[in-house]
Scaffold this active site. Sequence first.
Site, PDB file in Angstrom:
ATOM      1  N   ARG A   1       0.829  -1.199   0.000  1.00  0.00           N
ATOM      2  CA  ARG A   1       0.000   0.000   0.000  1.00  0.00           C
ATOM      3  C   ARG A   1       0.865   1.251   0.000  1.00  0.00           C
ATOM      4  O   ARG A   1       2.049   1.211   0.310  1.00  0.00           O
ATOM      5  CB  ARG A   1      -0.913   0.008   1.241  1.00  0.00           C
ATOM      6  CG  ARG A   1      -2.032  -0.998   1.209  1.00  0.00           C
ATOM      7  CD  ARG A   1      -2.774  -1.086   2.543  1.00  0.00           C
ATOM      8  NE  ARG A   1      -1.971  -1.723   3.584  1.00  0.00           N
ATOM      9  CZ  ARG A   1      -2.391  -1.946   4.824  1.00  0.00           C
ATOM     10  NH1 ARG A   1      -3.613  -1.546   5.186  1.00  0.00           N
ATOM     11  NH2 ARG A   1      -1.606  -2.542   5.705  1.00  0.00           N
TER      12      ARG A   1
ATOM     13  N   LYS B   1       1.527   1.918   7.486  1.00  0.00           N
ATOM     14  CA  LYS B   1       1.824   1.085   8.648  1.00  0.00           C
ATOM     15  C   LYS B   1       2.753   1.799   9.623  1.00  0.00           C
ATOM     16  O   LYS B   1       3.465   2.737   9.276  1.00  0.00           O
ATOM     17  CB  LYS B   1       2.465  -0.233   8.207  1.00  0.00           C
ATOM     18  CG  LYS B   1       1.497  -1.165   7.503  1.00  0.00           C
ATOM     19  CD  LYS B   1       0.278  -1.496   8.353  1.00  0.00           C
ATOM     20  CE  LYS B   1       0.611  -2.334   9.573  1.00  0.00           C
ATOM     21  NZ  LYS B   1      -0.586  -2.571  10.436  1.00  0.00           N
TER      22      LYS B   1
ATOM     23  N   TYR C   1      -1.236   4.441  10.850  1.00  0.00           N
ATOM     24  CA  TYR C   1      -1.609   3.429  11.839  1.00  0.00           C
ATOM     25  C   TYR C   1      -0.425   3.226  12.778  1.00  0.00           C
ATOM     26  O   TYR C   1       0.724   3.121  12.331  1.00  0.00           O
ATOM     27  CB  TYR C   1      -1.938   2.094  11.169  1.00  0.00           C
ATOM     28  CG  TYR C   1      -3.257   2.069  10.443  1.00  0.00           C
ATOM     29  CD1 TYR C   1      -4.457   2.230  11.127  1.00  0.00           C
ATOM     30  CD2 TYR C   1      -3.314   1.875   9.068  1.00  0.00           C
ATOM     31  CE1 TYR C   1      -5.678   2.215  10.467  1.00  0.00           C
ATOM     32  CE2 TYR C   1      -4.517   1.855   8.391  1.00  0.00           C
ATOM     33  CZ  TYR C   1      -5.704   2.024   9.102  1.00  0.00           C
ATOM     34  OH  TYR C   1      -6.899   2.009   8.435  1.00  0.00           O
TER      35      TYR C   1
ATOM     36  N   GLU D   1      -6.073   4.631  13.861  1.00  0.00           N
ATOM     37  CA  GLU D   1      -7.023   3.702  14.473  1.00  0.00           C
ATOM     38  C   GLU D   1      -7.735   4.259  15.695  1.00  0.00           C
ATOM     39  O   GLU D   1      -8.707   3.660  16.166  1.00  0.00           O
ATOM     40  CB  GLU D   1      -6.343   2.376  14.831  1.00  0.00           C
ATOM     41  CG  GLU D   1      -5.382   2.416  16.006  1.00  0.00           C
ATOM     42  CD  GLU D   1      -3.973   2.815  15.625  1.00  0.00           C
ATOM     43  OE1 GLU D   1      -3.080   2.684  16.477  1.00  0.00           O
ATOM     44  OE2 GLU D   1      -3.759   3.237  14.464  1.00  0.00           O
TER      45      GLU D   1
ATOM     46  N   ASP E   1      -2.858  -7.306  15.221  1.00  0.00           N
ATOM     47  CA  ASP E   1      -2.074  -6.075  15.320  1.00  0.00           C
ATOM     48  C   ASP E   1      -2.320  -5.333  16.622  1.00  0.00           C
ATOM     49  O   ASP E   1      -1.616  -4.378  16.951  1.00  0.00           O
ATOM     50  CB  ASP E   1      -2.315  -5.146  14.118  1.00  0.00           C
ATOM     51  CG  ASP E   1      -3.772  -4.855  13.863  1.00  0.00           C
ATOM     52  OD1 ASP E   1      -4.615  -5.195  14.720  1.00  0.00           O
ATOM     53  OD2 ASP E   1      -4.089  -4.290  12.798  1.00  0.00           O
TER      54      ASP E   1
END
Length: 367
Positions: free
Chosen positions: A15, A74, A93, A117, A269
């Site tokens: 991504r 990430k 995130y 998040e 995660d």
Amino acid sequence: MIVGVPKEVKDNEYRVAMTPAGVQQLVDLGHTVLVQKDAGEGSRFTDDQYVDVGAKIVPTAADAWGAEMVVKVKEPIAEEYGFMHSDLLLFTYLHLAAEEALTKSMLDSGVTGIAYETVEAPDGSLPLLTPMSEVAGRMAVQVGAHYLERPHFGRGMLLGGVAGVPGANVVVIGGGVVGTNAAQIALGMDANVIILDTNLDRLRYLEHVLHGRLTTLASNSYNIAEVLLSADLVVGGVLITGARAPKLVTRDMISTMRDGSVVVDVAVDQGGCVETIKVTTHSNPTYIIDGVVHYGVANMPGAVPRTSTFALSNATLRYVIRLAELGAEASMAADPGLRKGLNTYQGNLTYKAVADAFDMSFTHYEI
């Protein structure tokens, strides 16, 4: 503002944090966007596409991280820790409650870290987590169906069965975004689905909107233990915002499951809701405990980057624009939901669930 978009470096993470369309909006507003060379390659965006909308292609990660705000997908991994510093705004995130080393590194650097998040909408929903939860929930069933095949040490079952042969039993723990999307796909493949949640109103809603071979159950340790005895695929979709996931499936429960059954824990995660789960990678995604295949890839949506990048950037772009236009402090003052995304600030830990996870001191951020 100068905005950096580095290339993701996590294992098989394809991504990218911004599409060319998003970059164009920032450039049109007068901002400078530094895109690391080949950052969009995994999502099928070329450097030329970024250049055409006004981005500056930079050769190294250090160049992209040299911006005032870095937008990622990430959480930083060890090789990126050295790029963080006190004048940097990091928007990505983070999942800090499962990453003590990263948490300490961010505090040591003084970086301002806003986590996708934990950003909240006015209704309490999680607008930046939702799109990836949708992708991961749907993928969990695809992945589970794949690993139920005998060459992957599964039970050798077709998820939906065929005429005269029953389909697999799919247990979904958690009726939130992940669980709902997992149930939709499993039901669509004609599996037998049991979904468990502690919220009875949510179960009533799911019974109303989902159709097929569906059973809803109140989530408690007794019911979970009972349904695991006949489960072929278990999807973990439990979330406590910003905190470590509770261990709802114990090692003893795993030992009662049938050989070749599969566990896909999307909550990995955040530490996972299955006691026996550990983080794996797309390169080495599974391992077996007590005959049960465990899948613990923490960046599942990275395997479908084209879909995931569009879905994520659709949600994050308005926040990126606001942060670029106003800066972190003014943006958070104007939006209490964005303020809830703040996890670290000037060397302080500003998200209580993370502080509780590591028994660290918590500092309430004041506007």
